[in-house]
Design a protein around this motif. Structure first.
Motif, short mmCIF file in Angstrom:
data_model
loop_
_atom_site.label_atom_id
_atom_site.label_comp_id
_atom_site.label_asym_id
_atom_site.label_seq_id
_atom_site.Cartn_x
_atom_site.Cartn_y
_atom_site.Cartn_z
N MET A 141 41.53 169.56 80.80
CA MET A 141 40.45 170.35 80.86
C MET A 141 40.00 171.68 80.69
N ASN A 142 39.27 171.28 79.40
CA ASN A 142 38.88 172.88 79.40
C ASN A 142 37.91 173.17 79.09
N GLY A 143 37.41 174.61 78.84
CA GLY A 143 36.30 175.01 78.90
C GLY A 143 35.73 174.96 80.28
N LEU A 144 36.36 175.21 81.38
CA LEU A 144 35.92 174.51 82.74
C LEU A 144 34.63 174.67 83.01
N LYS A 145 33.17 174.75 83.82
CA LYS A 145 32.21 175.30 84.63
C LYS A 145 32.26 175.40 85.87
N PRO A 146 31.48 176.05 86.51
CA PRO A 146 31.75 176.26 88.32
C PRO A 146 31.30 174.41 88.37
N GLU A 147 30.69 173.93 88.18
CA GLU A 147 29.78 172.63 88.13
C GLU A 147 31.13 171.80 87.65
N ASP A 148 31.65 171.36 87.50
CA ASP A 148 33.27 170.90 87.49
C ASP A 148 34.34 170.67 88.71
N THR A 149 33.30 171.44 89.85
CA THR A 149 34.22 171.93 90.62
C THR A 149 34.27 170.86 91.80
N ALA A 150 35.38 170.01 92.61
CA ALA A 150 35.16 168.67 92.95
C ALA A 150 36.51 168.53 93.73
N VAL A 151 36.58 166.76 93.71
CA VAL A 151 37.88 166.59 93.94
C VAL A 151 38.08 165.44 93.26
N TYR A 152 39.04 165.45 92.53
CA TYR A 152 39.31 164.35 91.29
C TYR A 152 40.21 163.20 91.43
N TYR A 153 40.07 161.94 91.25
CA TYR A 153 40.87 160.92 91.84
C TYR A 153 41.25 159.95 90.22
N CYS A 154 42.22 160.15 90.57
CA CYS A 154 42.92 158.63 89.72
C CYS A 154 42.71 157.45 90.24
N ASN A 155 41.79 156.72 88.98
CA ASN A 155 41.94 154.87 89.29
C ASN A 155 42.56 154.48 87.58
N GLY A 156 43.11 153.11 88.15
CA GLY A 156 44.14 152.12 87.94
C GLY A 156 43.12 150.82 88.14
N ARG A 157 42.64 150.19 87.31
CA ARG A 157 42.54 148.95 87.38
C ARG A 157 43.49 147.83 87.18
N SER A 158 43.41 146.91 87.32
CA SER A 158 44.26 145.20 86.80
C SER A 158 43.33 144.31 87.53
N GLY A 159 43.11 143.50 86.24
CA GLY A 159 42.35 143.07 86.64
C GLY A 159 41.44 142.74 87.52
N PHE A 160 40.99 142.40 88.93
CA PHE A 160 39.74 142.48 89.68
C PHE A 160 40.43 143.94 90.51
N ASN A 161 41.31 144.10 90.50
CA ASN A 161 41.76 144.92 91.51
C ASN A 161 41.76 146.56 90.63
N ASP A 162 41.26 147.35 92.10
CA ASP A 162 41.05 148.64 91.90
C ASP A 162 41.52 149.56 93.03
N TYR A 163 42.93 150.62 92.31
CA TYR A 163 43.31 151.52 92.55
C TYR A 163 43.21 152.73 92.89
N TRP A 164 43.01 153.58 94.12
CA TRP A 164 43.07 155.06 93.88
C TRP A 164 44.58 155.73 94.03
N GLY A 165 44.01 156.87 93.36
CA GLY A 165 44.86 157.79 94.09
C GLY A 165 44.33 158.88 94.99
N GLN A 166 45.46 159.52 95.87
CA GLN A 166 44.67 160.43 97.13
C GLN A 166 43.54 161.50 96.84
N GLY A 167 43.82 162.19 95.96
CA GLY A 167 42.71 163.24 95.27
C GLY A 167 43.03 164.17 95.12
N THR A 168 42.96 164.96 93.49
CA THR A 168 42.95 166.71 94.11
C THR A 168 42.03 167.68 93.62
N GLN A 169 42.18 168.62 94.37
CA GLN A 169 41.03 169.98 94.25
C GLN A 169 41.13 170.41 93.22
N VAL A 170 40.04 170.35 92.32
CA VAL A 170 40.08 171.28 91.24
C VAL A 170 38.81 172.18 91.69
#
Length: 112
Positions: free
Chosen positions: A79-108
């Motif tokens: 992430m370059n050129g970050l802006k205040p509106e980019d502030t959020a909790v960011y979650y990693c997602n992985g998909r396999s077939g019909f399954n969705d997996y999520w990370g615990q989130g990291t604050q930016v």
């Protein structure tokens, strides 16, 4: 069940850069990054397939870059050129077939 572990969030000044990392304990086909702020729905930031096809939210095009290491089942978000509106909790997602997996989130947080 696939576990996703994120790292790399933090506090940065406007215009700065951060790199998020996510490691998947298991195989997933599509990986991506989502973000959420309080009171709003989680939104897709960037997605990448096993073959390297990418898709970005309009607000981050030209500033964020998603990449993937399929040998490590890992995905990254530069992430370059970050802006205040980019502030959020960011979650990693992985998909396999019909399954969705999520990370615990990291604050930016983008603030001066």
């Amino acid at each position: 069940q696939v576990q996703l572990v994120e790292s790399g969030g933090g506090l940065v000044q406007p215009g700065g850069s951060l790199r998020l990392s996510c490691a998947a304990a298991g195989s997933v086909y599509i990986m991506g990054w989502y973000r959420q702020v309080p009171g709003k729905q989680r939104e897709s930031v960037a997605i990448i397939s096993t073959y390297g096809s990418t898709n970005y939210h309009d607000s981050v095009k030209g500033r964020f870059t998603i990449s993937r290491d399929t040998t490590k089942n890992a995905v990254y978000l530069q992430m370059n050129g970050l802006k205040p509106e980019d502030t959020a909790v960011y979650y990693c997602n992985g998909r396999s077939g019909f399954n969705d997996y999520w990370g615990q989130g990291t604050q930016v947080t983008v603030s001066s």
